[in-house]
Design a protein around this motif. Structure first.
Motif, short mmCIF file in Angstrom:
data_model
loop_
_atom_site.label_atom_id
_atom_site.label_comp_id
_atom_site.label_asym_id
_atom_site.label_seq_id
_atom_site.Cartn_x
_atom_site.Cartn_y
_atom_site.Cartn_z
N GLY A 8 0.82 -1.21 0.00
CA GLY A 8 0.00 0.00 0.00
C GLY A 8 0.84 1.25 0.00
N LEU A 9 1.92 1.25 0.80
CA LEU A 9 2.81 2.41 0.83
C LEU A 9 3.56 2.56 -0.49
N ARG A 10 4.01 1.45 -1.02
CA ARG A 10 4.81 1.51 -2.25
C ARG A 10 4.00 1.97 -3.45
N GLY A 11 2.68 2.00 -3.31
CA GLY A 11 1.85 2.52 -4.39
C GLY A 11 2.02 4.01 -4.60
N TRP A 12 2.60 4.72 -3.58
CA TRP A 12 2.70 6.17 -3.75
C TRP A 12 3.94 6.80 -3.12
N THR A 13 4.73 6.04 -2.36
CA THR A 13 5.88 6.65 -1.69
C THR A 13 7.07 5.70 -1.69
N ARG A 14 8.27 6.30 -1.66
CA ARG A 14 9.52 5.54 -1.54
C ARG A 14 10.10 5.66 -0.13
N VAL A 15 9.30 6.05 0.84
CA VAL A 15 9.77 6.18 2.22
C VAL A 15 10.45 4.88 2.66
N PRO A 16 11.61 4.96 3.32
CA PRO A 16 12.26 3.73 3.81
C PRO A 16 11.37 2.98 4.79
N ILE A 17 11.25 1.67 4.58
CA ILE A 17 10.45 0.81 5.45
C ILE A 17 11.37 -0.22 6.09
N LEU A 18 11.47 -0.16 7.40
CA LEU A 18 12.30 -1.09 8.17
C LEU A 18 11.36 -2.06 8.89
N VAL A 19 11.36 -3.31 8.46
CA VAL A 19 10.51 -4.33 9.07
C VAL A 19 11.12 -4.79 10.37
N VAL A 20 10.31 -4.85 11.41
CA VAL A 20 10.72 -5.35 12.72
C VAL A 20 9.75 -6.47 13.08
N SER A 21 10.17 -7.73 12.94
CA SER A 21 9.22 -8.83 13.02
C SER A 21 9.82 -10.05 13.70
N ALA A 22 8.94 -10.87 14.27
CA ALA A 22 9.35 -12.14 14.87
C ALA A 22 9.48 -13.24 13.83
N ARG A 23 9.05 -12.99 12.60
CA ARG A 23 9.16 -13.99 11.54
C ARG A 23 10.62 -14.16 11.16
N ARG A 24 11.08 -15.40 11.16
CA ARG A 24 12.52 -15.65 11.04
C ARG A 24 12.93 -16.38 9.76
N THR A 25 12.00 -16.99 9.04
CA THR A 25 12.40 -17.79 7.90
C THR A 25 12.83 -16.90 6.73
N SER A 26 13.73 -17.41 5.92
CA SER A 26 14.21 -16.64 4.77
C SER A 26 13.07 -16.31 3.82
N ASP A 27 12.14 -17.25 3.62
CA ASP A 27 11.03 -17.01 2.70
C ASP A 27 10.19 -15.83 3.15
N GLU A 28 9.93 -15.74 4.45
CA GLU A 28 9.11 -14.63 4.96
C GLU A 28 9.84 -13.30 4.84
N LYS A 29 11.15 -13.34 5.09
CA LYS A 29 11.93 -12.11 4.95
C LYS A 29 11.98 -11.67 3.49
N VAL A 30 12.22 -12.62 2.61
CA VAL A 30 12.29 -12.29 1.18
C VAL A 30 10.95 -11.75 0.68
N GLU A 31 9.85 -12.31 1.15
CA GLU A 31 8.52 -11.82 0.75
C GLU A 31 8.35 -10.35 1.10
N ALA A 32 8.78 -9.98 2.32
CA ALA A 32 8.66 -8.57 2.74
C ALA A 32 9.57 -7.68 1.91
N LEU A 33 10.78 -8.15 1.63
CA LEU A 33 11.72 -7.35 0.83
C LEU A 33 11.24 -7.22 -0.61
N ASP A 34 10.70 -8.30 -1.16
CA ASP A 34 10.17 -8.24 -2.52
C ASP A 34 8.96 -7.30 -2.60
N ALA A 35 8.22 -7.20 -1.51
CA ALA A 35 7.07 -6.29 -1.50
C ALA A 35 7.49 -4.83 -1.49
N GLY A 36 8.76 -4.57 -1.06
CA GLY A 36 9.25 -3.20 -1.09
C GLY A 36 9.90 -2.72 0.18
#
Length: 227
Positions: free
Chosen positions: A66-94
């Motif tokens: 939703g944010l990436r639809g209109w802004t390039r503001v830096p997004i720093l994810v802080v999450s308990a999810r630890r698997t590489s797939d979950e991290k990559v999904e968030a990074l691929d989303a922006g």
């Protein structure tokens, strides 16, 4: 003053972040869910977003999209999810970076400062500037690299890979994104290609290729260009 939007539904963590950030002269807004986060981001225009993925009303990756639809503001994810797939999904989303809970407050603040610096130094012509490090210079317009005053010969593939990393400097770029951008949509899983070409780039650009300073690997996730 840098404005930070904290998107987190755990009140104690929100309070800790607010105290630590305000003590360091950040302005802080907080949102307990994704809908509030998107509304606050549009109204308050934060400089950096700290985002938990496990929100009560929607997944954090939807907030990123939703944010990436209109802004390039830096997004720093802080999450308990630890698997590489979950991290990559968030990074691929922006997302720009990923910190796993529980985390060191000092590390989080360092990542936040780095994201703030990138925002402060970015300009509308950011992609056309000459990028200068202590060891080499990259002219993105002329597509030239110099080291110790001499031209560095890069193959087209090496150049394309370096160009993408520099244009996203400071951000973690996923293996899948790099492979699809450089080699095409059918090469999303050929991680060995990246390892070979990153090793070649390091030999040509890094003072100590075995301990790279600029071309950084995030194991299992991707690569980052650091100044």
């Amino acid at each position: 003053m840098t404005r930070v939007l904290v998107v987190e539904d755990e009140p104690q963590l929100v309070r800790a972040l607010e105290i630590n950030l305000r003590a360091r002269k950040y302005e802080v807004d907080s949102a307990p869910d994704g809908e509030t986060a998107l509304r606050l981001a549009a109204a308050r225009r934060p400089d950096v977003v700290l985002l938990d993925l496990g929100l009560p009303d929607m997944d954090g990756t939807e907030v990123i999209k939703g944010l990436r639809g209109w802004t390039r503001v830096p997004i720093l994810v802080v999450s308990a999810r630890r698997t590489s797939d979950e991290k990559v999904e968030a990074l691929d989303a922006g997302a720009d970076d990923y910190v796993t809970k529980p985390f060191s407050m000092d590390e989080l603040l360092a990542r936040l400062r780095a994201a703030s610096r990138r925002t402060a130094t970015a300009t509308p012509t950011d992609e056309s500037v000459i990028v200068t490090t202590e060891d080499f210079t990259v002219d993105l317009l002329a597509k030239k690299v110099k080291r110790d005053g001499c031209d560095v010969r890069l193959t087209p593939t090496e150049w394309h890979l370096l160009e993408i990393l520099i244009q996203n400097r400071g951000r973690l770029v996923t293996q899948k994104h790099l492979l699809q951008e450089v080699w095409g949509p059918t090469y999303g899983t050929q991680a060995n290609y990246l390892r070979v070409y990153m090793a070649q780039l390091r030999r040509k650009l890094e003072a100590d290729p075995s301990h790279p300073r600029y071309l950084i690997t995030a194991p299992g996730m991707g690569y980052r260009f650091e100044m």
